[in-house]
Design an enzyme around this catalytic site. Structure first.
Site, PDB file in Angstrom:
ATOM      1  N   GLN A   6      37.744  53.392  35.342  1.00 15.76           N
ATOM      2  CA  GLN A   6      36.567  53.281  36.189  1.00 15.76           C
ATOM      3  C   GLN A   6      36.318  54.563  36.988  1.00 15.76           C
ATOM      4  O   GLN A   6      35.318  54.660  37.690  1.00 15.76           O
ATOM      5  CB  GLN A   6      36.732  52.112  37.167  1.00 15.76           C
ATOM      6  CG  GLN A   6      36.796  50.753  36.499  1.00 15.76           C
ATOM      7  CD  GLN A   6      37.162  49.653  37.462  1.00 15.76           C
ATOM      8  OE1 GLN A   6      38.156  48.962  37.283  1.00 15.76           O
ATOM      9  NE2 GLN A   6      36.369  49.460  38.505  1.00 15.76           N
ATOM     10  N   GLU A  58      30.204  42.463  42.988  1.00 13.49           N
ATOM     11  CA  GLU A  58      31.286  41.867  43.770  1.00 13.49           C
ATOM     12  C   GLU A  58      30.902  40.663  44.623  1.00 13.49           C
ATOM     13  O   GLU A  58      31.715  39.746  44.783  1.00 13.49           O
ATOM     14  CB  GLU A  58      31.903  42.941  44.674  1.00 13.49           C
ATOM     15  CG  GLU A  58      32.596  44.039  43.914  1.00 13.49           C
ATOM     16  CD  GLU A  58      33.168  45.103  44.838  1.00 13.49           C
ATOM     17  OE1 GLU A  58      34.289  45.562  44.581  1.00 13.49           O
ATOM     18  OE2 GLU A  58      32.492  45.461  45.820  1.00 13.49           O
ATOM     19  N   ALA A  98      32.980  48.961  44.200  1.00 10.81           N
ATOM     20  CA  ALA A  98      32.282  48.586  45.432  1.00 10.81           C
ATOM     21  C   ALA A  98      30.851  48.152  45.164  1.00 10.81           C
ATOM     22  O   ALA A  98      29.990  48.248  46.038  1.00 10.81           O
ATOM     23  CB  ALA A  98      32.315  49.730  46.454  1.00 10.81           C
ATOM     24  N   ARG A 121      38.169  46.497  54.522  1.00 13.71           N
ATOM     25  CA  ARG A 121      37.057  45.653  54.069  1.00 13.71           C
ATOM     26  C   ARG A 121      37.347  44.180  54.363  1.00 13.71           C
ATOM     27  O   ARG A 121      36.423  43.417  54.677  1.00 13.71           O
ATOM     28  CB  ARG A 121      36.785  45.865  52.580  1.00 13.71           C
ATOM     29  CG  ARG A 121      35.519  45.198  52.098  1.00 13.71           C
ATOM     30  CD  ARG A 121      35.174  45.609  50.678  1.00 13.71           C
ATOM     31  NE  ARG A 121      34.478  46.871  50.612  1.00 13.71           N
ATOM     32  CZ  ARG A 121      33.146  46.990  50.572  1.00 13.71           C
ATOM     33  NH1 ARG A 121      32.382  45.912  50.651  1.00 13.71           N
ATOM     34  NH2 ARG A 121      32.588  48.168  50.477  1.00 13.71           N
ATOM     35  N   ARG A 153      37.761  43.283  42.118  1.00 15.84           N
ATOM     36  CA  ARG A 153      36.397  42.846  42.408  1.00 15.84           C
ATOM     37  C   ARG A 153      36.276  42.198  43.804  1.00 15.84           C
ATOM     38  O   ARG A 153      36.784  41.113  44.046  1.00 15.84           O
ATOM     39  CB  ARG A 153      35.968  41.860  41.334  1.00 15.84           C
ATOM     40  CG  ARG A 153      34.494  41.579  41.242  1.00 15.84           C
ATOM     41  CD  ARG A 153      34.228  40.693  40.043  1.00 15.84           C
ATOM     42  NE  ARG A 153      32.802  40.518  39.801  1.00 15.84           N
ATOM     43  CZ  ARG A 153      32.313  39.846  38.768  1.00 15.84           C
ATOM     44  NH1 ARG A 153      33.144  39.301  37.876  1.00 15.84           N
ATOM     45  NH2 ARG A 153      31.005  39.715  38.609  1.00 15.84           N
TER      46      ARG A 153
END
Length: 782
Positions: free
Chosen positions: A214, A730, A528, A327, A359
């Site tokens: 990724q 997500e 994200a 987060r 995720r």
């Protein structure tokens, strides 16, 4: 006329290319088996294969490796250890505490200690499997439990704190209070395509790496550091992945570094593909969380004060544990106004695999806590959980500031949940379920709602940038290349739609090419939920520059003003003249007009102070809600999802079909996490016991309910996102919580009013059976 273009282009009919449902650009290749993944790339002559030798114990001092015993095996070409790394022995994405090969100490069962390079994969694997015989390791005490790690002050990073108001004082004066603990397990990414990398030597000491990742730019830097060469000697390419879910953001780095070193050392192509068991044993996954909380509330269920301690199981190294915890803290509020709140986050260091992105990136772990708390509040007050949630929702014009100081300007949670309650028939079904439960002593039904408010942007502000290239060829066909990676989510499809819309041509004219560090440099990870937001905007910028050049050129040769030139439906209309797009392009080329352009985008308005845990970390929020109905067997703990209704806010969707697919996939993946996907480590030897499909259960088609309705909420982004759309990768991970909450509702029904189930996640049948026993105890309300 070009026979490859749609006939409708020739009549100039305006056809929107965004906001419409169209298939994934590679769908025909996926279903026919013709899509090339890394393992499908034809191997060059002389390709060697690598397997990794793994630590058999969770913690120990590495005394020696019997390398000669491995080299003596027929077919083994080389054995690589930490001593063979020409550059830096590290693949940590943030903190340099993650060795490629263990050097002096092994820190978990499955940690790579050496690599065997052999003439074929089977020989390499058989040699690597002798790790327990060739490694001399002196055992050391291992810490496997995150709560034990905290008690020993074993942290990856310093504790994080966020406080608003006066939670201690508000708690002391609250009408009601609840305390509790909660455990939420981790989750294996279980991508269909495992970790894989293929390296080929290139000119002048360079190397080309094709891999499933990724984050190609990070792979480029990791490999260059391991080789001790500049980044421009390392070329990384990724056409597509068979799934990622965060597991290929940073943790593909180790495998990339190994093949790069082997290819450089032996001057031959080298390939490394993990089998499923090794993938489980080597790589990390979603962080499991432990919670301690206290909440104060009034008789209506309104939260007055909340105090929360979160402990994440980070494993042995930092990886991305810092931003994951950040987060989580920023998503504890989810969709609710919390006037007085104290949150503490501890990143526990344990002798297990280093956990990583997944995720939602910590957001779901934070939101799960408040959803569990509100459900207990509703049960304690004998109120419907929908009513309690609605009581605590953020307001539209007041009570709309998050604990970290961001003002919410796009709140649609009231409208969205109201619509879902109506279309799902929630209140009538609640009454029907209560009647069913009253007459059914063994089988019990439950129903519950799981709302979502999810912030969109990277925690680390500078990562919110992207680049793209758009090339228009002289026949009118178009190529777009951008820094995002395609892992099945449809990013390339959306970006191609954006380019087609900007240039006024049909989608079929545009082709997306492989992500390539020699085309777009310094890219951010596709993570994200920012893939379409960032790369779509960058591609739009590039395409818009080309369009403006073509408009200026058309007005120059045909008259009129550039702003009056219309590019639509594959045709160009200018001052009474109508010509095809390819005709204009051909004329522009002859006149030496630049037909390619680079584009760039940086998300505006975002900032974050990690010292004060305050700022505007998110450009906007995505909203959603799901209502799930379940049935449990109180004698066996077995359960079934009877019905699910999902309504999600994707803004003005770029591609509704793809977005609905992402919402459904996120819901099911989330449901699996909180119900069946249980991770178990041996309590003494630290080995992951659930390391294969035979012992780790992900959801299947049989777990999807017959009644599964997914719709997109009619809305548009208040921010200047790409065509007013919203990210959808997500946020749906929060919607599956409604299944766990519905199970809890069904367990509560087994105990009657005032029942307070003790139920952690995942709620396996064993956990449900124990929870049914727990409801015999009354709720402890102060």
């Amino acid at each position: 006329m070009n026979k490859h273009f749609e006939p409708s282009e020739l009549v100039g009919t305006p056809v929107a290319q965004v906001g419409i449902s169209r298939p994934h650009e590679s769908a025909h290749l996926h279903v026919s088996g013709r899509a090339y993944y890394t393992d499908d790339i034809p191997e060059s002559e002389g390709t060697l294969h690598v397997a990794l030798g793994l630590s058999p114990i969770p913690h120990g001092r590495l005394k020696s490796i019997d390398i000669e015993a491995l080299r003596a095996i027929p077919g083994v070409v080389a054995v690589l250890t930490a001593a063979d790394i020409p550059g830096v022995n590290d693949c940590g994405p943030v903190v340099h505490d993650d060795p490629i090969f263990a050097k002096d100490t092994v820190q978990y069962v499955g940690q790579p200690v050496f690599a065997v390079v052999a003439t074929n994969r089977l020989i390499a694997r058989r040699a690597a499997a002798k790790a327990s015989k060739v490694l001399d390791i002196e055992p050391l005490e291992a810490v496997l439990d995150p709560r034990e790690a905290v008690s020993r002050q074993s942290f990856i990073l310093p504790p994080m704190h966020l406080t608003r108001g006066n939670p201690a004082e508000a708690m002391a004066t609250a009408e009601h209070r609840l305390k509790g603990t909660l455990s939420l397990g981790g989750q294996e990414q279980f991508y269909l395509e495992g970790q894989i990398a293929y390296a080929t030597p290139a000119d002048d000491g360079g190397v080309k790496i094709q891999c499933s990742t990724q984050h190609p730019s990070e792979m480029q830097l990791m490999a260059s550091h391991a080789l001790g060469v500049p980044a421009n000697r390392v070329h990384v390419e990724c056409r597509r992945m068979g799934g990622g879910f965060g597991g290929k953001e940073s943790q593909s780095g180790l495998h990339v570094c190994v093949v790069a070193m082997a290819a450089a050392k032996l001057n031959r192509p080298v390939k490394l593909r993990l089998d499923r068991d090794d993938d489980f044993m080597i790589t990390g996954r979603r962080h499991g969380f432990e919670y301690d909380y206290e909440v104060g509330f009034d008789a209506t269920g309104l939260i007055i004060a909340a105090d929360l301690t979160m402990i994440s199981n980070c494993g042995f190294s930092t990886d991305l544990s810092g931003p994951v915890m950040t987060r989580a803290i920023c998503h504890f509020d989810n969709a609710y106004w919390l006037p007085n709140v104290a949150i503490r986050g501890y990143t526990a260091k344990t002798n297990t695999q280093s956990n990583t992105a997944f995720r939602g990136f910590g957001g779901p772990q934070g939101a799960f806590a408040i959803e569990a708390i509100l459900d207990r509040v509703a049960g304690a007050l004998n109120l419907d959980p929908v009513t309690v949630r609605h009581t605590n929702f953020y307001g539209r014009r007041q009570n709309n500031v998050t604990p970290y100081g961001q003002v919410i300007v796009d709140n649609v949670i009231h409208e969205l949940t109201g619509e879902l309650l109506r279309t799902s028939g929630y209140w009538a079904r609640r009454e029907a379920i209560e009647r069913f439960n009253a007459s059914s002593p063994v089988l019990k039904k439950g129903i519950n709602i799981g709302p979502c408010k999810f912030g969109i942007s990277f925690n680390l502000t500078h990562l919110n940038q992207a680049g793209a290239l758009v090339h228009v060829y002289t026949d009118g066909s178009i190529i777009v290349n951008h820094g995002g990676t395609e892992m099945g989510q449809g990013l390339n499809t959306k970006v191609a739609q954006v380019v087609a819309e900007e240039l006024g041509v049909r989608f079929e004219r545009v082709r997306s090419t492989a992500t390539d560090t020699q085309k777009i440099a310094n890219t951010s990870a596709t993570a994200a939920s920012t893939g379409a937001d960032l790369n779509g905007k960058a591609a739009q910028d590039a395409a818009r520059q080309i369009r403006r050049r073509l408009e200026a050129f058309a007005s120059q040769i045909y008259g009129g003003e550039p702003e009056d030139v219309v590019l639509s439906g594959g045709r160009v209309q200018v001052n009474g003249t109508n010509l095809s797009f390819e005709e204009l392009v051909a004329k522009a080329y002859v006149s030496r007009i630049q037909l390619w352009s680079d584009g760039f985008y940086a998300t505006p308005e975002i900032h974050w102070d990690r010292e004060t845990m305050s700022g505007n970390p998110f450009y906007y929020y995505a909203y959603g809600a799901a209502i799930s109905e379940v049935m449990i067997d109180t004698l066996t703990g077995e359960w079934r999802l009877v019905r699910a209704d999902v309504l999600h806010d994707a803004g003005r969707s770029l591609n509704p079909a793809l977005d609905v697919g992402q919402v459904e996939g996120g819901f099911v993946q989330s449901m699996g996490w909180v119900t069946s996907e249980e991770l178990v480590w041996h309590p003494k030897n630290g080995k992951l016991l659930t390391h294969a499909p035979s012992t780790y259960k992900i959801p299947t088609a049989n777990d999807v309910p017959a009644e599964f309705t997914t719709r997109l909420f009619k809305n548009e982004n208040v921010k200047d996102s790409i065509f007013k759309s919203k990210a959808v990768g997500e946020p749906p991970m929060l919607l599956g919580f409604s299944v766990w909450l519905a199970v809890r509702d069904a367990v509560r029904a087994a105990g009657g009013p005032g029942s307070d189930p003790v139920l952690d996640a995942p709620c396996t049948p064993e956990a449900i059976l124990m929870a049914v026993q727990s409801v015999k105890k009354p709720a402890a309300v102060a």
